[in-house]
Design a protein around this motif. Sequence first.
Motif, PDB file in Angstrom:
ATOM      1  N   SER A  28       7.532  -8.093   8.484  1.00  0.00           N
ATOM      2  CA  SER A  28       7.729  -6.666   8.233  1.00  0.00           C
ATOM      3  C   SER A  28       8.179  -5.970   9.508  1.00  0.00           C
ATOM      4  CB  SER A  28       6.431  -6.034   7.742  1.00  0.00           C
ATOM      5  OG  SER A  28       6.555  -4.627   7.806  1.00  0.00           O
ATOM      6  N   LEU A  69       8.168  -3.053  10.241  1.00  0.00           N
ATOM      7  CA  LEU A  69       7.342  -1.898  10.615  1.00  0.00           C
ATOM      8  C   LEU A  69       6.659  -2.121  11.962  1.00  0.00           C
ATOM      9  CD1 LEU A  69       6.255   0.859   9.618  1.00  0.00           C
ATOM     10  CD2 LEU A  69       4.354  -0.373   8.580  1.00  0.00           C
ATOM     11  N   HIS A 113      11.276  -8.010   5.469  1.00  0.00           N
ATOM     12  CA  HIS A 113      10.585  -6.985   4.676  1.00  0.00           C
ATOM     13  C   HIS A 113      10.813  -5.631   5.352  1.00  0.00           C
ATOM     14  CE1 HIS A 113       7.277  -5.723   1.932  1.00  0.00           C
ATOM     15  NE2 HIS A 113       6.945  -4.913   2.918  1.00  0.00           N
ATOM     16  N   ASP A 133      10.069  -1.675   5.178  1.00  0.00           N
ATOM     17  CA  ASP A 133       9.195  -0.662   4.587  1.00  0.00           C
ATOM     18  C   ASP A 133       9.838   0.710   4.677  1.00  0.00           C
ATOM     19  OD1 ASP A 133       6.713  -2.152   3.924  1.00  0.00           O
ATOM     20  OD2 ASP A 133       6.740  -2.604   6.073  1.00  0.00           O
ATOM     21  N   HIS A 167      10.743  -2.430   0.510  1.00  0.00           N
ATOM     22  CA  HIS A 167       9.481  -1.998  -0.090  1.00  0.00           C
ATOM     23  C   HIS A 167       9.493  -0.476  -0.041  1.00  0.00           C
ATOM     24  CE1 HIS A 167       4.773  -1.922   0.330  1.00  0.00           C
ATOM     25  NE2 HIS A 167       5.195  -1.365  -0.776  1.00  0.00           N
ATOM     26  N   PRO A 220      -1.290   1.526   1.789  1.00  0.00           N
ATOM     27  CA  PRO A 220       0.028   1.554   2.424  1.00  0.00           C
ATOM     28  C   PRO A 220       0.215   2.759   3.343  1.00  0.00           C
ATOM     29  CG  PRO A 220       0.196   2.232   0.122  1.00  0.00           C
ATOM     30  CD  PRO A 220      -1.215   1.766   0.343  1.00  0.00           C
ATOM     31  N   GLY A 221       1.088   2.588   4.308  1.00  0.00           N
ATOM     32  CA  GLY A 221       1.417   3.684   5.218  1.00  0.00           C
ATOM     33  C   GLY A 221       1.491   3.245   6.675  1.00  0.00           C
ATOM     34  N   GLY A 236      -1.067  -2.909  10.970  1.00  0.00           N
ATOM     35  CA  GLY A 236      -2.195  -3.129  11.863  1.00  0.00           C
ATOM     36  C   GLY A 236      -3.559  -2.888  11.258  1.00  0.00           C
ATOM     37  N   ASP A 278       0.704  -7.933   0.987  1.00  0.00           N
ATOM     38  CA  ASP A 278       1.259  -7.105   2.051  1.00  0.00           C
ATOM     39  C   ASP A 278       0.156  -6.276   2.696  1.00  0.00           C
ATOM     40  OD1 ASP A 278       2.797  -5.579   3.714  1.00  0.00           O
ATOM     41  OD2 ASP A 278       3.874  -4.507   2.131  1.00  0.00           O
ATOM     42  N   GLY A 290      -2.260  -6.672   6.611  1.00  0.00           N
ATOM     43  CA  GLY A 290      -3.360  -7.368   7.278  1.00  0.00           C
ATOM     44  C   GLY A 290      -3.309  -8.883   7.158  1.00  0.00           C
ATOM     45  N   GLY A 327       3.447  -8.115   9.511  1.00  0.00           N
ATOM     46  CA  GLY A 327       4.070  -7.284  10.533  1.00  0.00           C
ATOM     47  C   GLY A 327       3.459  -7.552  11.886  1.00  0.00           C
ATOM     48  N   THR A 328       2.235  -7.085  12.075  1.00  0.00           N
ATOM     49  CA  THR A 328       1.565  -7.220  13.366  1.00  0.00           C
ATOM     50  C   THR A 328       1.429  -8.680  13.789  1.00  0.00           C
ATOM     51  OG1 THR A 328       0.330  -5.213  12.813  1.00  0.00           O
ATOM     52  CG2 THR A 328      -0.521  -6.551  14.620  1.00  0.00           C
TER      53      THR A 328
END
Length: 231
Positions: free
Chosen positions: A18, A20, A43, A45, A76, A151-152, A155, A185, A187, A207-208
């Motif tokens: 991701s 993000l 991905h 976002d 997404h 979502p938003g 991390g 999606d 964590g 992502g993270t």
Amino acid sequence: MPQPNWPACPGGICIAPSLLAADFGHLADAVNALAESGAQRLHVDVMDGSFVPNFTFGTDTVRSLRRETALPLELHLMIREPERHLETFAAAGADAITIHQEVSPHLHRSLTTIRDLDCRAGAAINPSTPVTSLSDVLDWCDLALVMTINPGFGGQKLIPHTLDKVAALRAEIDRRGLATEIEVDGGVDASNAGDCVAAGATVLVAGTAVFGHNDGPSAGVQAILASLPAR
Ligand code: DX5
Ligand code: ZN
């Protein structure tokens, strides 16, 4: 119809980094770092500051990403009234578009529209949305996305209860003999990717765990893959 060139997931599992969690000032570097990573798709976002309390990318960024990478782009959309923007995002270069059930009163129509735009169609649900809310549209979903965080933001920690929803969805999809992918999606990292797969997920968004990895994004993807049991 679903995209003919959509790559298969090796061993049945795909990693979708991701963006993000990437440095927004260096997005081109971020996607290029994934070229040989083992990730099968990107991905992206999209947030509107209304459905979720954050803003991210728009159609122009998607167009730029499309020029920058050969990886399929899965969008997404965390936006209200997603049906108003499907055509624009498809034209910008999306290969797959996922919309949220919570903001799609005509979910069947929107999923059909996405397929008519030659994109793979996905439907997403928040942690508080019952998994049964997707039952009546699964036949039109190439992908069902179970949010494992609210979502938003990236991390956050995976909410364990959401994996029960993944398992319920897996049972329903298998019972009906559907090919719908199940994506988790939020964590997701090397410590819980195995649990996600055991519950029935086939696409892991991270992502993270990818862009925050000490040795770079490619090592982040590899760490998740290495954490999975032999397939
Ligand atoms: C959050 C996004 C996720 C996010 C996941 O609303 O949908 O795709 O990037 O980030 P991590 O993997 O950091 O939880
Ligand atoms: Zn996402």
